[in-house]
Design an enzyme around this catalytic site. Structure first.
Site, PDB file in Angstrom:
ATOM      1  N   SER A 240       0.831  -1.224   0.000  1.00  0.00           N
ATOM      2  CA  SER A 240       0.000   0.000   0.000  1.00  0.00           C
ATOM      3  C   SER A 240       0.859   1.265   0.000  1.00  0.00           C
ATOM      4  O   SER A 240       0.581   2.209  -0.760  1.00  0.00           O
ATOM      5  CB  SER A 240      -0.971   0.004   1.183  1.00  0.00           C
ATOM      6  OG  SER A 240      -0.311  -0.344   2.379  1.00  0.00           O
ATOM      7  N   HIS A 270      -1.986  -8.983   1.585  1.00  0.00           N
ATOM      8  CA  HIS A 270      -1.671  -7.733   2.308  1.00  0.00           C
ATOM      9  C   HIS A 270      -2.810  -7.470   3.307  1.00  0.00           C
ATOM     10  O   HIS A 270      -3.123  -8.333   4.121  1.00  0.00           O
ATOM     11  CB  HIS A 270      -1.457  -6.626   1.272  1.00  0.00           C
ATOM     12  CG  HIS A 270      -0.895  -5.344   1.778  1.00  0.00           C
ATOM     13  ND1 HIS A 270      -0.214  -5.221   2.965  1.00  0.00           N
ATOM     14  CD2 HIS A 270      -0.920  -4.072   1.257  1.00  0.00           C
ATOM     15  CE1 HIS A 270       0.161  -3.958   3.156  1.00  0.00           C
ATOM     16  NE2 HIS A 270      -0.268  -3.241   2.127  1.00  0.00           N
ATOM     17  N   HIS A 318       5.685 -13.110   6.936  1.00  0.00           N
ATOM     18  CA  HIS A 318       5.939 -11.701   6.588  1.00  0.00           C
ATOM     19  C   HIS A 318       7.129 -11.614   5.648  1.00  0.00           C
ATOM     20  O   HIS A 318       8.058 -12.422   5.738  1.00  0.00           O
ATOM     21  CB  HIS A 318       6.212 -10.849   7.831  1.00  0.00           C
ATOM     22  CG  HIS A 318       5.969  -9.403   7.586  1.00  0.00           C
ATOM     23  ND1 HIS A 318       6.919  -8.574   7.046  1.00  0.00           N
ATOM     24  CD2 HIS A 318       4.862  -8.651   7.757  1.00  0.00           C
ATOM     25  CE1 HIS A 318       6.407  -7.365   6.916  1.00  0.00           C
ATOM     26  NE2 HIS A 318       5.162  -7.380   7.345  1.00  0.00           N
ATOM     27  N   ARG A 327       3.133  -5.435  16.487  1.00  0.00           N
ATOM     28  CA  ARG A 327       1.746  -4.938  16.403  1.00  0.00           C
ATOM     29  C   ARG A 327       0.782  -6.033  16.856  1.00  0.00           C
ATOM     30  O   ARG A 327      -0.268  -5.767  17.414  1.00  0.00           O
ATOM     31  CB  ARG A 327       1.431  -4.476  14.974  1.00  0.00           C
ATOM     32  CG  ARG A 327       2.336  -3.363  14.477  1.00  0.00           C
ATOM     33  CD  ARG A 327       2.129  -3.073  12.999  1.00  0.00           C
ATOM     34  NE  ARG A 327       2.465  -4.233  12.174  1.00  0.00           N
ATOM     35  CZ  ARG A 327       2.312  -4.296  10.858  1.00  0.00           C
ATOM     36  NH1 ARG A 327       1.807  -3.258  10.211  1.00  0.00           N
ATOM     37  NH2 ARG A 327       2.657  -5.371  10.190  1.00  0.00           N
ATOM     38  N   ASP A 375      -2.278  -8.900  11.331  1.00  0.00           N
ATOM     39  CA  ASP A 375      -3.649  -9.287  10.959  1.00  0.00           C
ATOM     40  C   ASP A 375      -4.174 -10.482  11.751  1.00  0.00           C
ATOM     41  O   ASP A 375      -5.381 -10.723  11.765  1.00  0.00           O
ATOM     42  CB  ASP A 375      -3.704  -9.614   9.460  1.00  0.00           C
ATOM     43  CG  ASP A 375      -3.401  -8.392   8.621  1.00  0.00           C
ATOM     44  OD1 ASP A 375      -3.877  -7.311   8.980  1.00  0.00           O
ATOM     45  OD2 ASP A 375      -2.676  -8.521   7.621  1.00  0.00           O
TER      46      ASP A 375
HETATM   47  N1  NMX Z   1       1.061 -20.018   5.123  1.00  0.00           N
HETATM   48  C1  NMX Z   1       1.509 -20.901   4.194  1.00  0.00           C
HETATM   49  N2  NMX Z   1       2.542 -20.663   3.385  1.00  0.00           N
HETATM   50  C2  NMX Z   1       3.181 -19.515   3.545  1.00  0.00           C
HETATM   51  C3  NMX Z   1       2.808 -18.557   4.500  1.00  0.00           C
HETATM   52  C4  NMX Z   1       1.681 -18.851   5.302  1.00  0.00           C
HETATM   53  N3  NMX Z   1       1.219 -17.976   6.214  1.00  0.00           N
HETATM   54  N4  NMX Z   1       3.635 -17.508   4.422  1.00  0.00           N
HETATM   55  C5  NMX Z   1       4.504 -17.779   3.417  1.00  0.00           C
HETATM   56  N5  NMX Z   1       4.216 -18.983   2.894  1.00  0.00           N
HETATM   57  C6  NMX Z   1       4.863 -19.620   1.761  1.00  0.00           C
HETATM   58  C7  NMX Z   1       4.761 -18.685   0.550  1.00  0.00           C
HETATM   59  O1  NMX Z   1       3.487 -18.777  -0.064  1.00  0.00           O
HETATM   60  C8  NMX Z   1       5.912 -19.178  -0.288  1.00  0.00           C
HETATM   61  O2  NMX Z   1       5.480 -20.357  -0.919  1.00  0.00           O
HETATM   62  P1  NMX Z   1       5.979 -20.711  -2.420  1.00  0.00           P
HETATM   63  O3  NMX Z   1       7.458 -20.917  -2.298  1.00  0.00           O
HETATM   64  O4  NMX Z   1       5.224 -21.943  -2.748  1.00  0.00           O
HETATM   65  O5  NMX Z   1       5.611 -19.543  -3.276  1.00  0.00           O
HETATM   66  C9  NMX Z   1       6.951 -19.559   0.757  1.00  0.00           C
HETATM   67  O6  NMX Z   1       6.240 -19.747   1.990  1.00  0.00           O
HETATM   68  C10 NMX Z   1       8.008 -18.493   0.977  1.00  0.00           C
HETATM   69  O7  NMX Z   1       7.365 -17.285   1.322  1.00  0.00           O
HETATM   70  P2  NMX Z   1       8.091 -16.204   2.261  1.00  0.00           P
HETATM   71  O8  NMX Z   1       9.340 -15.781   1.578  1.00  0.00           O
HETATM   72  O9  NMX Z   1       8.185 -16.698   3.659  1.00  0.00           O
HETATM   73  O10 NMX Z   1       7.004 -15.040   2.289  1.00  0.00           O
HETATM   74  P3  NMX Z   1       6.775 -13.853   1.243  1.00  0.00           P
HETATM   75  O11 NMX Z   1       7.694 -12.736   1.591  1.00  0.00           O
HETATM   76  O12 NMX Z   1       6.803 -14.336  -0.168  1.00  0.00           O
HETATM   77  O13 NMX Z   1       5.267 -13.437   1.562  1.00  0.00           O
HETATM   78  C11 NMX Z   1       3.415 -12.960   2.962  1.00  0.00           C
HETATM   79  C12 NMX Z   1       4.918 -12.748   2.728  1.00  0.00           C
HETATM   80  C13 NMX Z   1       2.957 -12.099   4.123  1.00  0.00           C
HETATM   81  C14 NMX Z   1       2.657 -12.536   1.705  1.00  0.00           C
HETATM   82  C15 NMX Z   1       3.177 -14.468   3.261  1.00  0.00           C
HETATM   83  O14 NMX Z   1       3.815 -14.810   4.475  1.00  0.00           O
HETATM   84  C16 NMX Z   1       1.707 -14.832   3.346  1.00  0.00           C
HETATM   85  O15 NMX Z   1       1.096 -15.122   2.307  1.00  0.00           O
HETATM   86  N6  NMX Z   1       1.089 -14.810   4.579  1.00  0.00           N
HETATM   87  C17 NMX Z   1      -0.329 -15.058   4.735  1.00  0.00           C
HETATM   88  C18 NMX Z   1      -1.126 -13.835   4.336  1.00  0.00           C
HETATM   89  C19 NMX Z   1      -0.956 -12.721   5.342  1.00  0.00           C
HETATM   90  O16 NMX Z   1      -1.037 -12.901   6.547  1.00  0.00           O
HETATM   91  N7  NMX Z   1      -0.738 -11.490   4.832  1.00  0.00           N
HETATM   92  C20 NMX Z   1      -0.681 -10.303   5.679  1.00  0.00           C
HETATM   93  C21 NMX Z   1       0.707  -9.680   5.790  1.00  0.00           C
HETATM   94  C22 NMX Z   1       0.649  -8.463   6.670  1.00  0.00           C
HETATM   95  N8  NMX Z   1      -0.154  -7.394   6.060  1.00  0.00           N
HETATM   96  O17 NMX Z   1      -1.039  -6.890   6.686  1.00  0.00           O
HETATM   97  O18 NMX Z   1       0.074  -7.019   4.907  1.00  0.00           O
HETATM   98  C1  MLT Z   2       2.105  -3.865   6.402  1.00  0.00           C
HETATM   99  O1  MLT Z   2       1.779  -3.379   7.485  1.00  0.00           O
HETATM  100  O2  MLT Z   2       2.149  -3.186   5.363  1.00  0.00           O
HETATM  101  C2  MLT Z   2       2.346  -5.338   6.315  1.00  0.00           C
HETATM  102  O3  MLT Z   2       2.875  -5.847   7.507  1.00  0.00           O
HETATM  103  C3  MLT Z   2       3.072  -5.777   5.078  1.00  0.00           C
HETATM  104  C4  MLT Z   2       4.490  -5.342   4.906  1.00  0.00           C
HETATM  105  O4  MLT Z   2       5.080  -4.665   5.733  1.00  0.00           O
HETATM  106  O5  MLT Z   2       5.045  -5.711   3.857  1.00  0.00           O
END
Ligand code: NMX
Ligand code: MLT
Length: 442
Positions: A240, A270, A318, A327, A375
């Site tokens: 964002s 996100h 994350h 948080r 979240d």
């Molecule tokens: N559950 C299952 N698999 C996960 C999760 C999770 N919570 N988090 C990461 N992975 C997987 C990810 O999909 C990736 O798989 P692949 O190699 O098959 O593509 C692998 O682990 C490596 O990912 P990371 O490098 O650890 O994480 P990345 O930096 O790519 O993504 C998020 C970060 C936040 C997008 C990821 O952890 C996620 O999808 N979390 C669940 C959604 C979530 O809670 N999002 C909110 C974040 C905070 N916000 O408010 O924005």
């Molecule tokens: C945020 O607050 O924007 C989320 O934790 C995602 C991020 O920092 O990449």
């Protein structure tokens, strides 16, 4: 001295630092880029600058150098509350200074003069199908305000210049942070309270007024203050903030920029993850806990079911953090300190998931961070206070995130950051450089 005057002093003092860095040290190397970073979401590449907040992978966020507890401690509090007002936090984010009570009062009074939302904004939102997602309504509502952009009027005036452009961004930014809770409350009341609209109470600070406008109890005032502050900023690389920065870098005004930022926040990886967490948790309750209490074994099974179905566990993981998000902890501490909430079955379930999920995710072996993010905890608080419509939760995130995004682009303009335009390469180029052991740099 008004906030704008204080900010002008800060900006005038700060500008030589940026100028010196670009002029004298512009060619100093601060990072390199690998193929997996180019393909994998630019992770960890140090190529953005912000002084509003900094995210350390282990410690978590610092706003203007202060941790969350330090921020809450330092800022002047809302009347009768242990939490600061959002207005005091806005002063702090913009200037880096802890404001006096008089300075906070001045910001609060200024926001009152900026708060009125023209009726055509409400008409635009009403014109949407009532089952549109609340984030669509927020983005459309904000964009509908664009014709009032002071930045655009300045740009078109013939007097535009880079030196003072930030002042018009500041004006739009202040209008946006003052008005966005009013638009959000309108959306909530339109969608979920039978269009029972409540007027602004001019005696209340932003968080308290939001509680008032959505028909909430006195207790919820602190929830709103805490929530908006905690969600405000997470350095500038998140989707964002980065989107807002990118769009504004083309000199698109703050309305265009933050409407785009909100569209990024609406993604399930996100900000939308907060509604996904509630959805997941309630589905778990409905499926497994009709006739029995939740157990760690049941939660473990449900987590594995989700992972085996190829889905992510919402609220966990994350891109930068490698520990539990402070948080998350801050909201958890709020729950534990609140009688009623600490005994709430949904909070207890979320706490049990916190005990189990990191182990499951570690065993699963994919994510680099098995710990909860902001979240995983936020929805349960809203739910407890009766804000049960979880597709509204990302709107709450968006109201808070406006503070960080608007503070950032005000400084972007003040420091004259350029239009953002990274360089693309082709897959064939990557293959060639892979074979050669790297691109030959001049
Ligand atoms: N559950 C299952 N698999 C996960 C999760 C999770 N919570 N988090 C990461 N992975 C997987 C990810 O999909 C990736 O798989 P692949 O190699 O098959 O593509 C692998 O682990 C490596 O990912 P990371 O490098 O650890 O994480 P990345 O930096 O790519 O993504 C998020 C970060 C936040 C997008 C990821 O952890 C996620 O999808 N979390 C669940 C959604 C979530 O809670 N999002 C909110 C974040 C905070 N916000 O408010 O924005
Ligand atoms: C945020 O607050 O924007 C989320 O934790 C995602 C991020 O920092 O990449």
């Amino acid at each position: 001295m008004s906030l704008k005057q204080a900010l002008k002093v800060k900006i005038d003092e700060f500008r030589p630092r940026t100028t010196r860095l670009t002029k004298e040290f512009g060619k100093v190397v601060i990072d390199q880029v690998t193929i997996d970073q180019a393909i994998g979401g630019a992770r960890d590449i140090r190529c953005l600058v912000t002084d509003i907040s900094y995210l350390d992978p282990q410690e978590g966020i610092r706003f203007r150098g202060k941790t969350i507890p330090e921020t809450f401690e330092a800022l002047p509090k809302a009347p009768g509350s242990t939490y600061p007002t959002v207005e005091s936090f806005w002063y702090f984010l913009l200037t880096g200074d802890v404001p006096t009570q008089a300075q906070v009062d001045e910001v609060a009074a200024e926001w009152k003069t900026r708060q009125d939302v023209p009726s055509y904004v409400f008409d635009a939102i009403r014109g949407l199908p009532r089952d549109s997602h609340p984030m669509v309504m927020l983005s459309v509502g904000l964009l509908a305000l664009q014709k009032d952009s002071k930045f655009v009027h300045f740009y078109n005036s013939g007097a535009f210049n880079k030196g003072t452009a930030w002042e018009y961004v500041y004006e739009d930014a202040s209008d946006i942070v003052a008005r966005i809770p009013v638009i959000a409350a309108f959306i909530y009341n339109l969608k979920f309270r039978g269009d029972t609209q409540v007027g602004i109470d001019p005696t209340l600070d932003m968080g308290a007024n939001f509680a008032h406008m959505i028909g909430q109890s006195d207790e919820y005032k602190d929830v709103a203050r805490m929530y908006f502050i905690l969600h405000s900023d997470h350095e500038s690389g998140n989707v964002s903030a980065h989107t807002t920065h990118l769009v504004h870098s083309a000199l698109s005004d703050p309305y265009y920029a933050y409407s785009a930022g909100l569209n990024g926040l609406a993604g399930p990886l996100h900000g939308l993850a907060n509604q996904e967490v509630l959805d997941w948790t309630l589905k778990f309750q409905a499926k497994y806990c009709k006739d029995q209490e939740p157990t760690k074994e049941l939660i473990t099974k449900a987590l594995w079911d989700t992972l085996n179905a190829g889905q992510v566990i919402p609220g966990y993981g994350h891109a930068v953090l490698r520990k539990t998000d402070p948080r998350y902890m801050s909201q958890r501490e709020f729950c534990l300190a609140t009688p009623g909430l600490r005994e709430d079955p949904l909070f207890k379930l979320v706490s049990m998931i916190f005990e189990v999920a990191p182990g499951v995710l570690t065993e699963h072996g994919k994510t680099k961070n098995p710990w909860p993010n902001v979240d995983a905890q936020s929805g349960v608080i809203q739910w407890y206070y009766g804000v049960k419509e979880w597709d509204f939760y990302t709107v709450l995130f968006g109201v808070g995130r406006a503070l960080g995004c608007m503070a950032n682009i005000t400084w972007d303009r003040a420091l004259g950051y350029a239009i953002e335009r990274p360089k693309s390469v082709t897959t064939a180029m990557l293959e060639k450089w892979a074979e050669e052991g790297g691109r030959k740099l001049a």
